[in-house]
Design an enzyme around this catalytic site. Structure first.
Site, PDB file in Angstrom:
ATOM      1  N   GLU A 124     -12.046  11.323   3.631  1.00 11.12           N
ATOM      2  CA  GLU A 124     -12.260  12.392   4.604  1.00 11.12           C
ATOM      3  C   GLU A 124     -11.452  12.199   5.851  1.00 11.12           C
ATOM      4  OE1 GLU A 124     -16.536  12.981   5.389  1.00 11.12           O
ATOM      5  OE2 GLU A 124     -16.999  12.891   3.375  1.00 11.12           O
ATOM      6  N   ARG A 236      -6.149   0.550  -9.276  1.00 12.04           N
ATOM      7  CA  ARG A 236      -4.882   0.032  -8.897  1.00 12.04           C
ATOM      8  C   ARG A 236      -4.212  -0.824 -10.052  1.00 12.04           C
ATOM      9  NH1 ARG A 236      -9.142  -2.272  -4.050  1.00 12.04           N
ATOM     10  NH2 ARG A 236      -8.853  -0.693  -2.716  1.00 12.04           N
ATOM     11  N   LEU A 331      24.291   1.848  -5.040  1.00 12.46           N
ATOM     12  CA  LEU A 331      24.904   3.059  -5.316  1.00 12.46           C
ATOM     13  C   LEU A 331      25.515   3.862  -4.048  1.00 12.46           C
ATOM     14  CD1 LEU A 331      22.899   3.091  -7.811  1.00 12.46           C
ATOM     15  CD2 LEU A 331      22.935   5.653  -7.746  1.00 12.46           C
ATOM     16  N   GLU A 356      -5.223   4.513  -2.922  1.00 11.14           N
ATOM     17  CA  GLU A 356      -6.086   3.757  -3.453  1.00 11.14           C
ATOM     18  C   GLU A 356      -6.296   2.331  -2.776  1.00 11.14           C
ATOM     19  OE1 GLU A 356      -7.925   4.740  -5.856  1.00 11.14           O
ATOM     20  OE2 GLU A 356      -6.798   6.236  -6.855  1.00 11.14           O
ATOM     21  N   THR A 358      -5.054   0.870   1.446  1.00 11.03           N
ATOM     22  CA  THR A 358      -3.685   0.274   2.142  1.00 11.03           C
ATOM     23  C   THR A 358      -3.573  -1.014   1.507  1.00 11.03           C
ATOM     24  OG1 THR A 358      -4.598  -0.460   3.932  1.00 11.03           O
ATOM     25  CG2 THR A 358      -4.072   1.974   4.212  1.00 11.03           C
TER      26      THR A 358
END
Lengths: 373, 263
Positions: A124, A236, A331, A356, A358
């Site tokens: 939330e 996880r 690259l 999911e 920190t």
């Protein structure tokens, strides 16, 4: 002759690779650019039976176990991490209904998980790692419950049709209920515009006096914290698999490029600086693979896997960002260009340092587990 | 209606080498996958199964035990049963010896209304086994079908797509058809059907399970001798379009052939 189980797993992963190469990988760059999946994409995924991959056969699914499910998401993530994370959100939710739902609730809901996406919502505005701070509530009225509140940053929010929601049933009591988007009082809020995993919808749901029967309660009243932790653990493992897939993608880009590109008269493959970067990417990839596979194996064997799952995600997310950074450096200018996928692989991996739980929360969980040994 | 789809397992890689002694493809130690063109034949059979209640689809292949993997994939796509013909006596077979064993197995399976093949295998690229089986079974054959429909109770209509022409052919059933990849897009086996495929019957037949003439088997029964493998130079052919009515075109054709002293 291989056992039917291993032969089925081999055939599944062969199909996943084939489908990923033809149908999922080509959408990786367009999905990142558009911040959405293309029309018809989820329907094709559904028609090919991916939503029921780990759903038990009694509910119409394929019934593959935790190890194969994680392997399948790993293979998909090699071509498109967003699609793998959409499936991760769906699978972790099914897992909680299997673990905590009554047989009647499972029978009512789970057959539809073959063609409807499910989501688990905890976060939330008060935060994702602070469950007691949430404001959503469920109030008992007679033989049913009335749910109110806003849930945000839900993986598959807006796409999913069924949601497990974490709410307060008393000031210091968390519980989880299952709500359906068709219920009166249910509506969708805003969709997030995140920098990575842009093909995975992440959004808000609003509950305005949703009335649910008591059998839509997962577990018992007050089980919310436990169920939330369980959902995190299952997610996880799968995120470790996705992160491994991202690093495999990095490794392929880095090695393909190094084989073709010359610095002066020498190919990049002849330079020690390239060796170091490629070896580091490969070691990070392999370590994360071992971690998620171990966690999945423990889960399959019915043993505790919470700490190993946290390690797979905490370790994997950090090193996947570093692997992307090394690939970008190999690259050089092309790596920094949006024309190539490297930069978005870094953004995709970065999401999983937060989602999911920190990495800081992961480390607390791992350390606590170690202190308790 | 019974449909039998004949499939082949081919090496997964394109880097197949040629055995320097036999000049045949060296498939030893290579992981196998189902010949991609065979999936079009299975898809055709499954489309017919989807459209009618009475269709049973069987798969048939000849090869070592691990060819069962391709049969299982076909069962996971939706076929009902599989047959594997596996015996040391069948090893080293060319297309003729392969076609012979397949035909004998098809006789034992019995009552197939349609026998389907992919247009060719991607390893050896001959496209010969389907026609050879049709000859052994004395059944009509249509090769390179790009579309196909059941046009009557006992009849099939197919559009045959060749290099520079199309033909529409009608054949009485039972018939042998080889299909082109333009025909359809093969379905993926779903995860659930992969699991359920392991409950479907898969029968292995060895040498003694079939009625076989041993002189037709394996390398001894294979008249093909590969003397050299090379890429031929493309041959450019002259093309003359004959205009006018069919009668006028026929007249022009006769004149042209006479002019070249071919008739």
């Amino acid at each position: 002759m291989p056992s039917p189980t291993s032969a089925a797993e081999k055939l599944l992963l062969q199909m996943v690779d084939d489908y990923t190469e033809r149908e999922i990988s080509p959408e990786d760059m367009p999905m990142d650019a558009a911040g959405d999946f293309p029309a018809g994409f989820i329907q094709k995924l559904t028609d090919t039976g991916f939503l029921g991959l780990m759903l038990p056969q009694e509910f119409g699914g394929a019934g593959f176990g935790p190890e194969v499910t994680a392997a399948a998401l790993n293979h998909i993530a090699r071509g498109n991490a967003s699609t793998a994370v959409t499936l991760e959100g769906h699978f972790k939710t099914i897992d909680q209904i299997l673990k905590f739902g009554t047989p009647a609730l499972q029978q009512e809901l789970l057959p539809s998980a073959n063609d409807r996406i499910f989501a688990f919502s905890m976060t939330e505005a008060s935060g994702g790692s602070n469950p007691m701070g949430i404001g959503s509530t469920a109030t008992r009225e007679g033989d049913h419950w009335v749910l109110n509140g806003d849930k945000i940053m839900i993986t598959n929010g807006g796409l999913a049709q069924v949601y497990c929601v974490l709410v307060k049933t008393a000031p210091h009591e968390l519980s989880v209920f299952v709500v359906d988007q068709d219920m009166p009082g249910f509506s969708f809020g805003k969709r997030e515009d995140f920098i990575g995993l842009r093909g995975t919808p992440v959004g808000e749901i609003v509950m305005d006096h949703i009335i649910v029967d008591n059998d839509h309660l997962l577990g018992k009243v007050g089980d919310g914290g436990r169920i939330g932790d369980s959902a995190h653990d299952d997610a996880r493992i799968l995120m470790g698999a996705v992160l491994t897939g991202i690093m495999e993608h990095d490794l392929k880009i880095a090695t393909d490029y190094a084989k073709e590109r010359k610095a002066g008269d020498q190919p990049l493959t002849a330079l020690q600086v390239t060796h170091r970067k490629v070896a580091d990417i490969a070691m990070r990839k392999e370590t994360t693979k071992l971690l998620f596979e171990k966690a999945a194996q423990l889960k399959a064997n019915g043993q505790p896997y919470s700490e190993e799952a946290a390690m797979a995600k905490a370790y994997g997310s950090r090193v996947a960002v570093a692997a992307g950074d090394d690939t970008l450096q190999i690259l050089a200018g092309y790596g920094y260009s949006r024309e190539y996928p490297v930069e978005h692989l870094i953004r995709d991996a970065r999401a999983m340092e937060i989602a999911e739980g920190t990495v800081e929360k992961m480390r607390s969980a791992i350390a606590t587990a170690e202190f308790n040994k | 209606m019974k449909i039998v789809v004949c499939i082949k397992q081919v090496p997964e890689t394109n880097d197949v080498t040629i055995d320097p002694v036999t000049h045949n493809l060296d498939r030893r130690g290579l992981a196998g996958v189902m010949n991609p063109f065979d999936k079009n034949a299975i898809e055709l059979a499954l489309n017919l199964k989807d459209s009618r209640d009475d269709v049973q689809v069987a798969l048939l292949t000849m090869g070592p035990d691990d060819y069962a993997e391709s049969l299982r994939e076909g069962l996971a796509m939706g076929a009902d049963e599989g047959y594997l013909l596996s015996d040391r006596a069948f090893a080293g077979a060319d297309t003729l010896a392969t076609g012979y064993v397949l035909a004998q197995a098809l006789k034992k399976i019995g009552d197939a209304d349609l026998i389907l093949f992919g247009r060719q295998a991607v390893d050896a690229d001959t496209g010969q086994v389907g026609p050879i089986v049709a000859e052994f079974l004395q059944q009509p054959q249509i090769t390179y079908a790009a579309s196909l429909r059941l046009s009557g109770d006992n009849e099939v209509t197919a559009e045959r797509l060749l290099e520079d022409t199309k033909q529409t052919l009608v054949a009485q059933l039972p018939a042998v058809i080889s299909v082109r990849s333009e025909l359809n897009t093969p379905r993926y086996p779903t995860p659930r059907n992969i699991q359920l495929s392991f409950a479907k019957p898969l029968t292995t037949w060895h040498h003694d399970d079939l009625d076989l003439d041993d002189t037709r088997l394996g390398q001894a029964g294979s008249p093909t001798i590969v003397t050299k493998v090379y890429a031929p130079e493309p041959v450019k052919r002259e093309l003359t379009k004959l205009a006018g009515t069919p009668a006028e075109a026929a007249s022009q054709l006769i004149t042209a052939l006479k002019g070249r002293q071919l008739i």
